[in-house]
Design an enzyme around this catalytic site. Structure first.
Site, short mmCIF file in Angstrom:
data_model
loop_
_atom_site.label_atom_id
_atom_site.label_comp_id
_atom_site.label_asym_id
_atom_site.label_seq_id
_atom_site.Cartn_x
_atom_site.Cartn_y
_atom_site.Cartn_z
N GLY A 8 -32.85 3.90 -28.59
CA GLY A 8 -32.81 2.38 -27.99
C GLY A 8 -34.22 3.01 -26.59
O GLY A 8 -34.54 1.62 -25.49
N ASP B 222 -32.03 -2.82 -30.54
CA ASP B 222 -32.56 -3.56 -31.62
C ASP B 222 -31.10 -4.54 -31.40
O ASP B 222 -29.60 -4.92 -30.60
CB ASP B 222 -32.17 -2.82 -32.64
CG ASP B 222 -30.42 -2.06 -32.37
OD1 ASP B 222 -30.00 -1.64 -31.58
OD2 ASP B 222 -29.95 -2.03 -34.17
N ASP C 108 -23.50 -0.84 -21.66
CA ASP C 108 -22.65 -2.28 -21.50
C ASP C 108 -20.78 -1.40 -20.95
O ASP C 108 -20.62 -1.66 -20.00
CB ASP C 108 -22.71 -2.92 -23.16
CG ASP C 108 -22.62 -3.99 -23.67
OD1 ASP C 108 -21.33 -4.04 -23.04
OD2 ASP C 108 -21.90 -4.23 -24.95
N PHE D 129 -26.32 -10.52 -25.34
CA PHE D 129 -26.84 -9.45 -25.89
C PHE D 129 -28.20 -9.88 -26.54
O PHE D 129 -29.19 -10.55 -26.35
CB PHE D 129 -26.53 -10.31 -27.48
CG PHE D 129 -26.05 -8.67 -28.62
CD1 PHE D 129 -25.76 -7.06 -28.81
CD2 PHE D 129 -27.48 -8.62 -29.42
CE1 PHE D 129 -25.40 -6.46 -29.10
CE2 PHE D 129 -27.65 -7.16 -30.12
CZ PHE D 129 -27.33 -5.91 -30.27
N LYS E 243 -26.16 -4.27 -17.34
CA LYS E 243 -24.40 -5.65 -17.65
C LYS E 243 -24.25 -5.81 -16.74
O LYS E 243 -22.86 -6.61 -16.80
CB LYS E 243 -23.91 -5.55 -19.41
CG LYS E 243 -25.37 -5.96 -19.80
CD LYS E 243 -24.25 -6.54 -22.20
CE LYS E 243 -25.81 -6.68 -22.73
NZ LYS E 243 -24.61 -6.43 -23.65
N GLU F 231 -31.55 5.95 -20.38
CA GLU F 231 -30.65 4.88 -21.33
C GLU F 231 -31.08 3.46 -21.59
O GLU F 231 -31.95 3.10 -20.45
CB GLU F 231 -28.65 5.09 -21.32
CG GLU F 231 -28.26 4.00 -21.46
CD GLU F 231 -27.96 4.18 -22.69
OE1 GLU F 231 -28.70 4.43 -23.81
OE2 GLU F 231 -26.22 4.17 -23.00
N ASP F 232 -31.14 2.81 -22.24
CA ASP F 232 -32.16 1.58 -22.53
C ASP F 232 -31.49 0.29 -21.66
O ASP F 232 -31.52 -0.22 -21.19
CB ASP F 232 -32.13 0.61 -24.09
CG ASP F 232 -30.99 0.84 -25.13
OD1 ASP F 232 -30.20 1.44 -24.36
OD2 ASP F 232 -30.35 0.24 -26.25
N ARG G 15 -36.94 -4.24 -31.77
CA ARG G 15 -36.87 -3.10 -31.12
C ARG G 15 -38.24 -2.94 -30.96
O ARG G 15 -38.24 -2.80 -29.84
CB ARG G 15 -36.93 -1.60 -31.55
CG ARG G 15 -35.67 -1.30 -32.11
CD ARG G 15 -34.89 0.06 -32.38
NE ARG G 15 -34.15 0.71 -32.69
CZ ARG G 15 -32.87 0.94 -32.46
NH1 ARG G 15 -32.80 0.86 -30.79
NH2 ARG G 15 -31.91 1.04 -33.16
#
Ligand code: IMP
Ligand code: MG
Length: 186
Positions: free
Chosen positions: A54, A170, A113, A163, A141, A109-110, A176
């Site tokens: 990610g 992705d 969550d 989402f 988030k 990190e992308d 992506r």
């Protein structure tokens, strides 16, 4: 400004509900993050450790915005299948070959969550005696605030609880490559 209709040809039939971060907004924030990171590390060896897959686009833009010497490596942890919810099952699939001991490690990190992936990685990497260990996330988030053993010191954006796909993120390996971040229509 890109509109959902402008990007339909990238989506293979899925619909974008809205474009949450435009390419220009991402680029501007990445430049700011690069400068924040440069200032935070006045000395020492810095290893930028991207969490694949990610973070691959974010890392490639970010490292070019950090104007100091550094090294780049990647780590692969797998926690999601094609599901939209975290399994909490974090597996290390590729371990960096670079020595971590004595270096400043910046784990990239992308999106944060549930925070499960990061907590596990912080534990694993912390055991290798880095000089410091910090997290840089493009998106958060805000759901893991009480859960994270270590907050992201560097954060791109506080993301909505939707989402999101694109700019590395992705859904079942699709999307992506989008140069923006969007939420998918149901
Ligand atoms: P966590 O362990 O629940 O924090 O999950 C983190 C990982 O789940 C991220 O690195 C992403 O790969 C994936 N993920 C979480 N939320 C999203 C999302 O909104 N879109 C795409 N991937 C996501
Ligand atoms: Mg994923």
């Amino acid at each position: 400004m890109l509109q959902p209709a402008d990007v339909a040809h990238l989506m293979g039939g899925r619909k974008v509900a809205r474009i949450v971060y435009q390419p220009s907004a991402i680029a501007a924030r990445v430049d700011e993050l690069g400068e924040e990171i440069r200032q935070a590390y006045p000395d020492g060896e810095l290893l930028v450790l991207g969490l694949l897959k990610g973070s691959f686009i974010f890392v490639s833009d970010l490292v070019r915005a950090i104007e100091r010497p550094l090294q780049v490596d990647f780590i692969v942890a797998s926690s999601y299948g094609s599901e939209k919810v975290s399994s909490g099952n974090v597996r290390l699939v590729y371990d960096p070959e670079t020595r971590l001991e004595g270096k400043h490690i910046l784990l990239v990190e992308d999106i944060i969550d549930s925070g499960r992936t990061l907590n596990r990685l912080v534990e694993l990497l912390g055991a290798r005696k880095p000089k410091s260990l910090e997290i840089c996330a493009l998106l958060d988030k805000g759901l893991a605030d009480g859960v994270l053993s270590k907050q992201a010191r560097f954060l791109g954006f506080r993301a909505p609880n939707e989402f999101l796909v694109g700019y590395g993120l992705d859904h079942a390996e699709d999307f992506r490559h989008l140069p923006f971040v969007a939420s998918l229509a149901e």
